[in-house]
Motif scaffolding. Structure first.
Motif, mmCIF file in Angstrom:
data_model
loop_
_atom_site.group_PDB
_atom_site.id
_atom_site.type_symbol
_atom_site.label_atom_id
_atom_site.label_comp_id
_atom_site.label_asym_id
_atom_site.label_seq_id
_atom_site.Cartn_x
_atom_site.Cartn_y
_atom_site.Cartn_z
ATOM 1 N N LEU A 132 4.206 11.189 3.911
ATOM 2 C CA LEU A 132 3.360 10.366 3.151
ATOM 3 C C LEU A 132 4.404 9.381 2.245
ATOM 4 C CD1 LEU A 132 0.524 12.794 1.621
ATOM 5 C CD2 LEU A 132 0.308 10.906 3.433
ATOM 6 N N VAL A 133 5.417 10.000 1.614
ATOM 7 C CA VAL A 133 6.297 9.175 0.957
ATOM 8 C C VAL A 133 7.016 8.150 1.863
ATOM 9 C CG1 VAL A 133 8.305 9.009 -0.519
ATOM 10 C CG2 VAL A 133 6.439 10.674 -0.932
ATOM 11 N N GLU A 168 -3.836 -1.828 -2.053
ATOM 12 C CA GLU A 168 -3.574 -1.076 -3.242
ATOM 13 C C GLU A 168 -4.414 -1.596 -4.374
ATOM 14 O OE1 GLU A 168 0.174 0.500 -6.048
ATOM 15 O OE2 GLU A 168 0.076 0.481 -3.800
ATOM 16 N N PRO A 169 -5.440 -1.073 -4.983
ATOM 17 C CA PRO A 169 -5.855 -1.580 -6.308
ATOM 18 C C PRO A 169 -4.917 -1.694 -7.365
ATOM 19 C CG PRO A 169 -6.609 0.724 -5.997
ATOM 20 C CD PRO A 169 -5.794 0.367 -4.864
ATOM 21 N N MET A 221 0.852 -1.201 0.066
ATOM 22 C CA MET A 221 0.080 -0.016 -0.096
ATOM 23 C C MET A 221 0.923 1.161 -0.019
ATOM 24 S SD MET A 221 -2.581 1.429 3.025
ATOM 25 C CE MET A 221 -1.179 2.276 3.991
ATOM 26 N N ASN A 222 0.656 2.014 -0.728
ATOM 27 C CA ASN A 222 1.383 3.280 -1.057
ATOM 28 C C ASN A 222 0.411 4.533 -0.621
ATOM 29 O OD1 ASN A 222 2.713 5.710 -1.691
ATOM 30 N ND2 ASN A 222 3.730 4.757 -3.343
ATOM 31 N N LEU A 223 0.834 5.115 0.650
ATOM 32 C CA LEU A 223 -0.151 5.970 1.147
ATOM 33 C C LEU A 223 0.092 7.419 0.310
ATOM 34 C CD1 LEU A 223 -1.826 6.443 3.443
ATOM 35 C CD2 LEU A 223 0.041 7.325 5.042
ATOM 36 N N LYS A 224 0.864 7.660 -0.191
ATOM 37 C CA LYS A 224 0.904 8.921 -0.977
ATOM 38 C C LYS A 224 0.057 8.703 -2.056
ATOM 39 C CE LYS A 224 2.910 12.665 -2.977
ATOM 40 N NZ LYS A 224 2.175 13.062 -4.083
ATOM 41 N N GLN A 225 0.203 7.447 -2.988
ATOM 42 C CA GLN A 225 -0.808 7.190 -4.099
ATOM 43 C C GLN A 225 -2.199 7.351 -3.811
ATOM 44 O OE1 GLN A 225 0.853 3.768 -5.930
ATOM 45 N NE2 GLN A 225 2.336 4.732 -6.917
ATOM 46 N N SER A 259 -10.623 3.942 6.922
ATOM 47 C CA SER A 259 -9.996 2.875 6.286
ATOM 48 C C SER A 259 -9.473 2.969 4.988
ATOM 49 C CB SER A 259 -11.250 1.756 6.425
ATOM 50 O OG SER A 259 -12.192 2.453 5.691
ATOM 51 N N LYS A 260 -9.898 3.748 4.129
ATOM 52 C CA LYS A 260 -9.673 4.195 2.898
ATOM 53 C C LYS A 260 -8.195 4.411 2.589
ATOM 54 C CE LYS A 260 -10.908 5.440 -1.324
ATOM 55 N NZ LYS A 260 -11.571 4.689 -2.271
#
Length: 119
Positions: free
Chosen positions: A36-37, A64-65, A1-5, A58-59
């Motif tokens: 975030l990065v 990561e889709p 999961m990439n939080l920034k994206q 939760s979003k």
């Protein structure tokens, strides 16, 4: 999961910028981007982002889709696999047809020989 994206996708869907979010959170845009990065953002800041962006917390933690490129690659791979199976089936059918035609030629030659003997 990439939080920034994930945050970028949410901001894009709401037609907002990271600079706007940083201002709303009383952070600097560079500091917010870096946290975030590096995934070093505090949970309280995630709660704040959730409230500002009006999305559930939760979003930010959903898996990561698959990206569009990954989906296209998977689709192309599936199409290629289907095409390969079709080609293999066609090849098998052609081999059987060739075998049948060769047998017919042999039968024709035998018939011609038999007819020649009778004359």
């Amino acid at each position: 999961m990439n939080l920034k994206q994930t945050v970028d996708a949410i901001l894009k869907s709401k037609s907002r910028s990271l600079r706007w979010l940083a201002t709303e959170m009383d952070k600097t845009p560079d500091g917010l981007k870096l946290s975030l990065v590096r995934h070093s953002i505090k949970y309280i800041d995630i709660i704040s982002m959730s409230a500002i962006l009006d999305v559930p917390i939760s979003k930010f933690f959903e898996p990561e889709p698959a990206s569009e490129q990954d989906q296209e690659k998977a689709l192309l791979a599936a199409e290629q696999k289907t095409e390969d199976i079709d080609l293999k089936n066609s090849l098998k059918a052609y081999r059987e047809l060739i075998s049948t035609l060769k047998d017919q030629i042999k039968d024709k030659d035998r018939i011609i020989k038999l007819l020649d003997k009778d004359i």
